[in-house]
Scaffold this motif. Structure first.
Motif, PDB file in Angstrom:
ATOM      1  N   GLY A  23      -7.008 -23.061  -0.063  1.00 39.66           N
ATOM      2  CA  GLY A  23      -7.375 -21.832  -1.011  1.00 39.66           C
ATOM      3  C   GLY A  23      -7.158 -20.772  -0.047  1.00 39.66           C
ATOM      4  O   GLY A  23      -6.430 -19.789  -0.742  1.00 39.66           O
ATOM      5  N   ALA A  24      -7.538 -20.769   1.121  1.00 37.12           N
ATOM      6  CA  ALA A  24      -7.310 -19.143   2.053  1.00 37.12           C
ATOM      7  C   ALA A  24      -5.661 -19.170   2.180  1.00 37.12           C
ATOM      8  O   ALA A  24      -5.238 -18.177   1.838  1.00 37.12           O
ATOM      9  N   PHE A  25      -5.112 -20.359   2.373  1.00 39.73           N
ATOM     10  CA  PHE A  25      -3.780 -20.336   2.783  1.00 39.73           C
ATOM     11  C   PHE A  25      -2.947 -19.865   1.170  1.00 39.73           C
ATOM     12  O   PHE A  25      -2.053 -18.842   1.242  1.00 39.73           O
ATOM     13  N   ILE A  26      -3.204 -20.320   0.378  1.00 42.71           N
ATOM     14  CA  ILE A  26      -2.502 -19.848  -0.897  1.00 42.71           C
ATOM     15  C   ILE A  26      -2.758 -18.517  -1.578  1.00 42.71           C
ATOM     16  O   ILE A  26      -2.062 -17.859  -1.713  1.00 42.71           O
ATOM     17  N   PHE A  27      -4.010 -18.184  -1.458  1.00 39.60           N
ATOM     18  CA  PHE A  27      -4.205 -16.657  -1.908  1.00 39.60           C
ATOM     19  C   PHE A  27      -3.837 -15.817  -0.677  1.00 39.60           C
ATOM     20  O   PHE A  27      -3.298 -14.731  -1.383  1.00 39.60           O
ATOM     21  N   SER A  28      -3.626 -15.896   0.601  1.00 40.50           N
ATOM     22  CA  SER A  28      -2.905 -15.130   1.297  1.00 40.50           C
ATOM     23  C   SER A  28      -1.399 -15.043   1.225  1.00 40.50           C
ATOM     24  O   SER A  28      -1.006 -14.044   1.316  1.00 40.50           O
ATOM     25  N   LEU A  29      -0.909 -16.240   0.750  1.00 40.11           N
ATOM     26  CA  LEU A  29       0.558 -16.226   0.455  1.00 40.11           C
ATOM     27  C   LEU A  29       0.694 -15.341  -0.912  1.00 40.11           C
ATOM     28  O   LEU A  29       1.907 -14.649  -0.999  1.00 40.11           O
ATOM     29  N   LEU A  30      -0.199 -15.457  -1.729  1.00 43.61           N
ATOM     30  CA  LEU A  30      -0.094 -14.692  -3.308  1.00 43.61           C
ATOM     31  C   LEU A  30      -0.242 -13.408  -3.061  1.00 43.61           C
ATOM     32  O   LEU A  30       0.490 -12.644  -3.573  1.00 43.61           O
ATOM     33  N   GLU A  31      -1.123 -13.063  -2.483  1.00 38.89           N
ATOM     34  CA  GLU A  31      -1.540 -11.646  -2.338  1.00 38.89           C
ATOM     35  C   GLU A  31      -1.324 -10.524  -1.252  1.00 38.89           C
ATOM     36  O   GLU A  31      -1.124  -9.449  -1.465  1.00 38.89           O
ATOM     37  N   GLN A  32      -0.756 -11.312  -0.090  1.00 40.66           N
ATOM     38  CA  GLN A  32      -0.351 -10.130   0.812  1.00 40.66           C
ATOM     39  C   GLN A  32       0.997  -9.549   0.493  1.00 40.66           C
ATOM     40  O   GLN A  32       1.008  -8.220   0.916  1.00 40.66           O
ATOM     41  N   PRO A  33       1.876 -10.189  -0.213  1.00 42.54           N
ATOM     42  CA  PRO A  33       2.950  -9.087  -0.504  1.00 42.54           C
ATOM     43  C   PRO A  33       2.627  -8.059  -1.554  1.00 42.54           C
ATOM     44  O   PRO A  33       3.193  -6.885  -1.228  1.00 42.54           O
ATOM     45  N   TYR A  34       1.651  -8.196  -2.352  1.00 45.30           N
ATOM     46  CA  TYR A  34       1.222  -6.784  -3.195  1.00 45.30           C
ATOM     47  C   TYR A  34       0.367  -6.069  -2.459  1.00 45.30           C
ATOM     48  O   TYR A  34       0.485  -4.918  -2.529  1.00 45.30           O
ATOM     49  N   GLU A  35      -0.313  -6.571  -1.302  1.00 45.68           N
ATOM     50  CA  GLU A  35      -1.343  -5.605  -0.499  1.00 45.68           C
ATOM     51  C   GLU A  35      -0.298  -4.651   0.141  1.00 45.68           C
ATOM     52  O   GLU A  35      -0.353  -3.541   0.378  1.00 45.68           O
ATOM     53  N   LYS A  36       0.929  -5.520   0.842  1.00 43.46           N
ATOM     54  CA  LYS A  36       1.916  -4.788   1.728  1.00 43.46           C
ATOM     55  C   LYS A  36       2.384  -3.622   0.708  1.00 43.46           C
ATOM     56  O   LYS A  36       2.633  -2.555   1.352  1.00 43.46           O
ATOM     57  N   GLN A  37       2.942  -3.864  -0.431  1.00 46.19           N
ATOM     58  CA  GLN A  37       3.576  -3.012  -1.320  1.00 46.19           C
ATOM     59  C   GLN A  37       2.443  -1.835  -1.800  1.00 46.19           C
ATOM     60  O   GLN A  37       2.991  -0.537  -1.746  1.00 46.19           O
ATOM     61  N   LEU A  38       1.416  -2.199  -1.916  1.00 42.86           N
ATOM     62  CA  LEU A  38       0.413  -1.025  -2.400  1.00 42.86           C
ATOM     63  C   LEU A  38       0.106  -0.075  -1.191  1.00 42.86           C
ATOM     64  O   LEU A  38      -0.015   1.089  -1.416  1.00 42.86           O
ATOM     65  N   ARG A  39       0.270  -0.629   0.036  1.00 48.38           N
ATOM     66  CA  ARG A  39      -0.085   0.141   1.120  1.00 48.38           C
ATOM     67  C   ARG A  39       1.094   1.003   1.341  1.00 48.38           C
ATOM     68  O   ARG A  39       0.982   2.218   1.796  1.00 48.38           O
ATOM     69  N   GLU A  40       2.278   0.555   1.153  1.00 44.85           N
ATOM     70  CA  GLU A  40       3.523   1.274   1.346  1.00 44.85           C
ATOM     71  C   GLU A  40       3.449   2.494   0.170  1.00 44.85           C
ATOM     72  O   GLU A  40       3.909   3.665   0.533  1.00 44.85           O
ATOM     73  N   ASN A  41       2.996   2.191  -0.874  1.00 45.11           N
ATOM     74  CA  ASN A  41       3.045   3.349  -2.047  1.00 45.11           C
ATOM     75  C   ASN A  41       2.037   4.300  -1.609  1.00 45.11           C
ATOM     76  O   ASN A  41       2.352   5.610  -2.039  1.00 45.11           O
ATOM     77  N   VAL A  42       0.630   3.715  -0.959  1.00 43.54           N
ATOM     78  CA  VAL A  42      -0.097   4.952  -0.684  1.00 43.54           C
ATOM     79  C   VAL A  42       0.423   5.742   0.431  1.00 43.54           C
ATOM     80  O   VAL A  42       0.217   6.884   0.595  1.00 43.54           O
ATOM     81  N   GLU A  43       1.033   5.149   1.453  1.00 43.17           N
ATOM     82  CA  GLU A  43       1.494   5.799   2.645  1.00 43.17           C
ATOM     83  C   GLU A  43       2.630   6.885   2.071  1.00 43.17           C
ATOM     84  O   GLU A  43       2.508   8.028   2.354  1.00 43.17           O
ATOM     85  N   ASP A  44       3.597   6.362   1.176  1.00 45.25           N
ATOM     86  CA  ASP A  44       4.309   7.605   0.645  1.00 45.25           C
ATOM     87  C   ASP A  44       3.723   8.491  -0.323  1.00 45.25           C
ATOM     88  O   ASP A  44       4.050   9.682  -0.161  1.00 45.25           O
ATOM     89  N   LEU A  45       2.881   8.291  -1.066  1.00 44.97           N
ATOM     90  CA  LEU A  45       2.277   9.143  -1.861  1.00 44.97           C
ATOM     91  C   LEU A  45       1.379  10.282  -0.781  1.00 44.97           C
ATOM     92  O   LEU A  45       1.416  11.538  -1.069  1.00 44.97           O
ATOM     93  N   TRP A  46       0.834   9.807   0.334  1.00 39.72           N
ATOM     94  CA  TRP A  46       0.145  10.661   1.410  1.00 39.72           C
ATOM     95  C   TRP A  46       1.076  11.593   1.897  1.00 39.72           C
ATOM     96  O   TRP A  46       0.910  12.761   1.771  1.00 39.72           O
ATOM     97  N   ASN A  47       2.171  11.082   2.200  1.00 38.74           N
ATOM     98  CA  ASN A  47       3.281  12.053   2.938  1.00 38.74           C
ATOM     99  C   ASN A  47       3.928  12.999   1.576  1.00 38.74           C
ATOM    100  O   ASN A  47       3.932  14.132   2.315  1.00 38.74           O
ATOM    101  N   LYS A  48       4.028  12.413   0.425  1.00 36.17           N
ATOM    102  CA  LYS A  48       4.677  13.705  -0.325  1.00 36.17           C
ATOM    103  C   LYS A  48       3.853  14.520  -0.598  1.00 36.17           C
ATOM    104  O   LYS A  48       3.898  15.782  -0.930  1.00 36.17           O
ATOM    105  N   PHE A  49       2.539  14.231  -0.807  1.00 35.83           N
ATOM    106  CA  PHE A  49       1.403  15.230  -0.900  1.00 35.83           C
ATOM    107  C   PHE A  49       1.302  16.260   0.270  1.00 35.83           C
ATOM    108  O   PHE A  49       1.157  17.426   0.036  1.00 35.83           O
ATOM    109  N   LEU A  50       1.381  15.763   1.473  1.00 35.79           N
ATOM    110  CA  LEU A  50       1.254  16.729   2.652  1.00 35.79           C
ATOM    111  C   LEU A  50       2.645  17.583   2.556  1.00 35.79           C
ATOM    112  O   LEU A  50       2.477  18.837   2.933  1.00 35.79           O
TER     113      LEU A  50
END
Length: 323
Positions: A23-50
Motif C-alpha cells: 500500500g505504501a509503495f502504490i500510494f507513493s507511486l501515485l501521489e508523489q508526482p502530484y506533490e512534486k507538481q504542486l511544490r513547483e507551482n507554489v515555488e513559481d507563485l512565490w517567485n512571481k509575487f516577490l
C-alpha cells in the motif's frame, strides 16, 4: 499434537506487513508526482509575487504565511470577509465535533486549542467512545434480529430453500440496499450541497467517514454562504450515526456468513484448548442431570433378553422368595 497456531499467527503478521508495504509503495507511486507538481507551482507563485512586490521582505512574508497557516490549522480563517470570521466553536459546531470524536471519525477540524479543552477532551473521550460504540453495536444487533433473523426464519418455514442459501441471498440484497442508502444516495446529496465536491469526492467522503478513517481532507459544512449551516451539520451528524450502525450491521452479517470465529481460531495460541472446550460443551448432559437410576439396576436391565418373561427373573426388585 503440534500446535500450529503460533506459525499461522506469524504468517498472518507477515502478510499484514506485506500488505502495508504494498500500500505504501502504490500510494507513493501515485501521489508523489502530484506533490512534486504542486511544490513547483507554489515555488513559481512565490517567485512571481516577490517580483511584483520587490519592496516586500521575503523573511516578513514567510513569517506572515507561517502564522496564517498556523491559525488556519486551528480552524480560524485569515480571509478578510464576514465568513472568514465565523465562530468555529459555537454550539452546533461543538456538537459536530463531539459526534465525530466519539464515533472515532475525528476529522481533526476543528480540534481543542486550550489546555483545559484538551484535558476535558481526553477524559470525555475515555468514557464517551466505549459508550458510543456500545450503543452502536447494540443497535446493530437489534437490527440484525429484525432485518435478517426474523425474515430468514419466516422464509425458511414457507419456502423449501436451504437456510444457508437464504442467508446468502438475503445478505446480498440487504448489503446492496444499505450501500445504496448510506453511500451512493448520500454522495449525490453531498455533491449537490457542497459546490466544490465532485460525485467521486462525495462518495470518497462517505466511505472515509463511515469507515471511521476520517482523514479530514473533506469536511462538510465548511464552505461560506451555505444555507442553514446549523441544520446541515445536525443532519450530517445523524447521517454519520445511522451510517455507522449500518456498517456495524454489514460487519455482523459478513462475520456470520464467513464463519470468522472458526477462521480466527487458527491464529490463537490456545486454539486447541478452545476447541476441546467447545467439544466438551457439545457433550450431552451427564447421568447426574437425568432422573436417578441405580447403576446395578441399569446394567442388569440391559442384560435381560427380550424373550425372558418377567415371571422367570426379576431384576431391580426384591426377590419374592425372601419376603
Amino acid at each position: 499434537m503440534v500446535n500450529h497456531c503460533p506459525l499461522f499467527f506469524l504468517l498472518l503478521l507477515l502478510s499484514y506487513v506485506l500488505y502495508l508495504v504494498i500500500g505504501a509503495f502504490i500510494f507513493s507511486l501515485l501521489e508523489q508526482p502530484y506533490e512534486k507538481q504542486l511544490r513547483e507551482n507554489v515555488e513559481d507563485l512565490w517567485n512571481k509575487f516577490l517580483e511584483k512586490h520587490p519592496c516586500l521582505s521575503e523573511e516578513l512574508l514567510d513569517d506572515f504565511l507561517r502564522k496564517a497557516l498556523l491559525a488556519k490549522s486551528f480552524g480560524v480563517s485569515v480571509l478578510r470577509n464576514v465568513s472568514g470570521f465565523e465562530v468555529k466553536w459555537d454550539f452546533v459546531s461543538s456538537l459536530f465535533f463531539t459526534g465525530t470524536t466519539l464515533t472515532t471519525i475525528g476529522y481533526g477540524h476543528p480540534f481543542p486549542i486550550s489546555l483545559s479543552g484538551k484535558i476535558f477532551c481526553l477524559f470525555y473521550s475515555i468514557i464517551g467512545i466505549p459508550f458510543t460504540l456500545c450503543i452502536l453495536s447494540i443497535a446493530a444487533r437489534n437490527l440484525l434480529f429484525l432485518l435478517r433473523d426474523k425474515p430468514i426464519h419466516v422464509l425458511h418455514l414457507k419456502c423449501n430453500f436451504a437456510r444457508k442459501k437464504l442467508e446468502w441471498i438475503h445478505a446480498g440484497i440487504l448489503v446492496s440496499l444499505l450501500s445504496l442508502l448510506f453511500f451512493f444516495i448520500p454522495a449525490i446529496i453531498f455533491n449537490i450541497v457542497e459546490d466544490n465536491w465532485g460525485y467521486i469526492d462525495a462518495l470518497y467522503f462517505c466511505f472515509i467517514s463511515l469507515s471511521t478513517i476520517g482523514l479530514g481532507d473533506y469536511v462538510p459544512g465548511e464552505q461560506s454562504g451555505q444555507s442553514m449551516p446549523a441544520l446541515y451539520k445536525i443532519l450530517v451528524i445523524c447521517y454519520l450515526l445511522f451510517g455507522m450502525i449500518a456498517v456495524f450491521l454489514v460487519v455482523e452479517i459478513l462475520k456470520s456468513l464467513l464463519n470468522c470465529n472458526q477462521f480466527s481460531n487458527l491464529f490463537f495460541f490456545g486454539c486447541d484448548n478452545s476447541r476441546r472446550a467447545e467439544e466438551i460443551d457439545r457433550v450431552p448432559p451427564y447421568d447426574s442431570e437425568l432422573p436417578f437410576v441405580p447403576k446395578h439396576e441399569e446394567t442388569t436391565r440391559r442384560r435381560v433378553p427380550h424373550s425372558v418373561s418377567p415371571t422367570d427373573k426379576s431384576y431391580g426388585t426384591i426377590n419374592q422368595t425372601f419376603s
